[in-house]
Design a protein around this motif. Structure first.
Motif, PDB file in Angstrom:
ATOM      1  N   ALA A   1       0.825  -1.200   0.000  1.00 31.98           N
ATOM      2  CA  ALA A   1       0.000   0.000   0.000  1.00 31.98           C
ATOM      3  C   ALA A   1       0.862   1.254   0.000  1.00 31.98           C
ATOM      4  CB  ALA A   1      -0.910   0.006   1.231  1.00 31.98           C
ATOM      5  N   ASP A   2       0.305   2.355  -0.484  1.00 30.32           N
ATOM      6  CA  ASP A   2       1.058   3.605  -0.502  1.00 30.32           C
ATOM      7  C   ASP A   2       0.921   4.359   0.823  1.00 30.32           C
ATOM      8  OD1 ASP A   2      -1.607   4.230  -0.917  1.00 30.32           O
ATOM      9  OD2 ASP A   2      -1.249   5.656  -2.542  1.00 30.32           O
ATOM     10  N   TRP A   3       0.714   3.605   1.897  1.00 31.03           N
ATOM     11  CA  TRP A   3       0.932   4.116   3.252  1.00 31.03           C
ATOM     12  C   TRP A   3       1.914   3.154   3.918  1.00 31.03           C
ATOM     13  CZ3 TRP A   3      -3.878   2.341   1.595  1.00 31.03           C
ATOM     14  CH2 TRP A   3      -4.311   1.113   2.114  1.00 31.03           C
ATOM     15  N   SER A   4       2.573   3.614   4.960  1.00 31.73           N
ATOM     16  CA  SER A   4       3.698   2.843   5.500  1.00 31.73           C
ATOM     17  C   SER A   4       3.394   2.113   6.800  1.00 31.73           C
ATOM     18  CB  SER A   4       4.897   3.773   5.731  1.00 31.73           C
ATOM     19  OG  SER A   4       4.581   4.760   6.711  1.00 31.73           O
TER      20      SER A   4
ATOM     21  N   GLU B   1       4.312  -0.287  -5.229  1.00 30.35           N
ATOM     22  CA  GLU B   1       3.582   0.478  -4.207  1.00 30.35           C
ATOM     23  C   GLU B   1       2.368   1.124  -4.856  1.00 30.35           C
ATOM     24  OE1 GLU B   1       4.732   4.443  -1.871  1.00 30.35           O
ATOM     25  OE2 GLU B   1       5.803   2.692  -1.080  1.00 30.35           O
ATOM     26  N   LEU B   2       1.183   0.770  -4.367  1.00 26.86           N
ATOM     27  CA  LEU B   2      -0.057   1.184  -5.024  1.00 26.86           C
ATOM     28  C   LEU B   2      -1.105   1.621  -4.014  1.00 26.86           C
ATOM     29  CD1 LEU B   2      -0.328  -1.900  -7.418  1.00 26.86           C
ATOM     30  CD2 LEU B   2       0.439   0.393  -8.083  1.00 26.86           C
TER      31      LEU B   2
ATOM     32  N   ALA C   1      -4.336  -1.256  -6.787  1.00 26.70           N
ATOM     33  CA  ALA C   1      -3.819  -2.527  -6.262  1.00 26.70           C
ATOM     34  C   ALA C   1      -4.753  -3.695  -6.561  1.00 26.70           C
ATOM     35  CB  ALA C   1      -3.589  -2.417  -4.760  1.00 26.70           C
ATOM     36  N   TYR C   2      -6.047  -3.501  -6.336  1.00 23.74           N
ATOM     37  CA  TYR C   2      -6.978  -4.611  -6.544  1.00 23.74           C
ATOM     38  C   TYR C   2      -7.083  -4.974  -8.031  1.00 23.74           C
ATOM     39  CZ  TYR C   2      -8.199  -4.246  -1.647  1.00 23.74           C
ATOM     40  OH  TYR C   2      -8.137  -4.235  -0.279  1.00 23.74           O
TER      41      TYR C   2
ATOM     42  N   ASP D   1      -0.979  -8.761 -12.431  1.00 27.02           N
ATOM     43  CA  ASP D   1       0.225  -7.922 -12.452  1.00 27.02           C
ATOM     44  C   ASP D   1       0.900  -7.903 -11.077  1.00 27.02           C
ATOM     45  OD1 ASP D   1      -0.160  -7.196 -15.151  1.00 27.02           O
ATOM     46  OD2 ASP D   1      -1.629  -5.695 -14.553  1.00 27.02           O
ATOM     47  N   ALA D   2       0.168  -8.267 -10.064  1.00 29.29           N
ATOM     48  CA  ALA D   2       0.709  -8.461  -8.715  1.00 29.29           C
ATOM     49  C   ALA D   2       0.021  -9.700  -8.156  1.00 29.29           C
ATOM     50  CB  ALA D   2       0.439  -7.250  -7.828  1.00 29.29           C
ATOM     51  N   ASP D   3       0.734 -10.429  -7.304  1.00 35.28           N
ATOM     52  CA  ASP D   3       0.180 -11.685  -6.788  1.00 35.28           C
ATOM     53  C   ASP D   3      -0.613 -11.503  -5.496  1.00 35.28           C
ATOM     54  OD1 ASP D   3       1.264 -13.359  -8.850  1.00 35.28           O
ATOM     55  OD2 ASP D   3       3.231 -13.076  -7.918  1.00 35.28           O
TER      56      ASP D   3
END
Length: 399
Positions: A77-80, A107-108, A113-114, A121-123
């Motif tokens: 996620a684009d938060w940390s 990082e999305l 992301a979903y 494109d991402a697992d």
């Protein structure tokens, strides 16, 4: 997070059985009793065959781990605030032999992301906040299928771990008797004092620090404002860390500020409920009525929207229950369904994976002080080795 010893199962070396060989033919008797001459002497006896040399025992070999030869694209996620969890699970997957990409390389925000996971494109990632993120599963892909048709929610990483709500400067809340956002909306004196120092002063509106666009919480706050009929409150939507820094500066200066925040995070160690801020209550918790008629808005329900917080941290608490207006989110992994089917060991690992809110919050504090997240992950794994080994055993068994 924490890197540790790889769980290795060894295969016992096999033993070889060598058959002994030999002969027992009788010797021929001489034709005469005369002493044997040089010419008639019996031929010398041939030396017995040397026994076959037993081959050296082969060394025991390591059993292949289920992830060997498998490359995995992990998103983040684009938060940390959940980076500690992300690097722990990455390190454990690496112990299983998987070649896992650095999550920071993908990082999305949730909106992307979903879709990325649905399209392969991402697992997977470990950053889903349910129920709020369920609205993203309803999006349609170019082939007409829904995003959620291709994804699966896995495990219970931090159930009810995402405490959420609104914090307000404690001194301001006490001075004006503001215990809820409804109080701020309806109290003309408090509203005027707040508006004089808020992000857009003098507009007659209380501008509260909300959520970053694409996090989903920004949409939920917009719906909450409409649902509650807060005509005198509006949300500032911007980069969250920048908003938080501005709010923290105001709070530390004793100026009024309201900001949405969540746990686990280091944010709660800077704006400290009961110390420099308090939690605000929400009189009417948003349901699934979708007041703004937006796609997925029915998934914005925050019922029951309560948390066990005493009056020292939430002055509007009743019998120790604070109606914060947000359900404590379940923070879970979501993955591409086909990838899970092809990688049963990874699926079993994600089903087992869990971390405590306290551990992750403390790791967030360490990150804020400059600690390296991968080193924090390695330390956590070392300190929880028995638990991690049990996860790995379950994953190997599922392979």
């Amino acid at each position: 997070m924490k890197k540790r010893k790889t769980l290795v199962a060894t295969v016992a070396a096999f033993s070889l059985v060598v058959a002994a060989c030999g002969g027992d033919d009788a010797a021929d008797e001489p034709a005469a009793e005369e002493p044997a001459t040089e010419e008639t002497a019996a031929p010398a006896e041939e030396p017995a065959e040397e026994p076959a040399e037993e081959p050296a025992e082969e060394p025991a070999s390591e059993m292949a781990m289920p992830g060997e030869g498998v490359s995995v694209t992990m998103a983040k996620a684009d938060w940390s605030t959940e980076d500690p969890n992300a690097y722990v699970i990455r390190a454990v997957m690496q112990e299983l032999g998987y070649e896992v990409s650095d999550p920071k390389d993908t990082e999305l925000g949730p909106a992307n992301a979903y879709i990325a996971m649905a399209q392969g494109d991402a697992d997977f990632w470990i950053n889903s906040w349910y129920p709020g993120h369920r609205s993203w599963l309803e999006n349609e892909l170019p082939d007409g299928s829904a995003v959620g048709d291709h994804l699966e929610i896995v495990g219970e990483m931090m159930m009810a771990g995402g405490l959420q709500g609104y914090l307000i400067t404690k001194s301001f809340a006490e001075e004006y008797g503001v215990n809820s956002l409804d109080d701020l909306n309806n109290n003309a004196e408090a509203l005027a004092a707040y508006d004089a120092a808020d992000p857009v002063p003098g507009n007659g509106i209380a501008d509260i620090y909300g959520c970053q666009e694409s996090y989903t919480c920004d949409d939920i706050i917009q719906s909450q404002i409409a649902f509650s009929g807060w005509e005198n409150i509006q949300q500032v939507i911007a980069g969250y860390d920048a908003m938080f820094a501005e709010a923290a500066t105001k709070v530390n200066a004793g100026e009024p500020a309201v900001i949405y925040t969540w746990t686990p995070s280091a944010y709660i160690t800077q704006l400290r409920p009961g110390d420099n801020v308090v939690w605000l209550t929400v009189d009417d918790v948003i349901d699934d009525s979708n007041p703004l008629d937006v796609e997925g808005g029915a998934e914005y329900s925050q019922l029951p929207g309560t948390a066990t917080i005493g009056t020292d941290q939430c002055p509007g608490s009743v019998d120790g229950v604070c109606q914060v207006g947000w359900v404590a989110a379940d923070i879970q992994a979501t993955a591409n369904a086909d990838w899970l089917e092809a990688n049963p060991a990874a699926k079993a690992l994600l089903e087992q994976f869990a971390m405590s809110v306290i551990d992750v919050s403390l790791m967030n504090v360490d990150m804020g002080e400059g600690a390296d997240v991968e080193e924090l992950a390695a330390t956590w794994i070392e300190e929880n080795r028995a638990t991690v080994d049990a996860w790995i055993e379950a994953a190997i068994a599922a392979a």
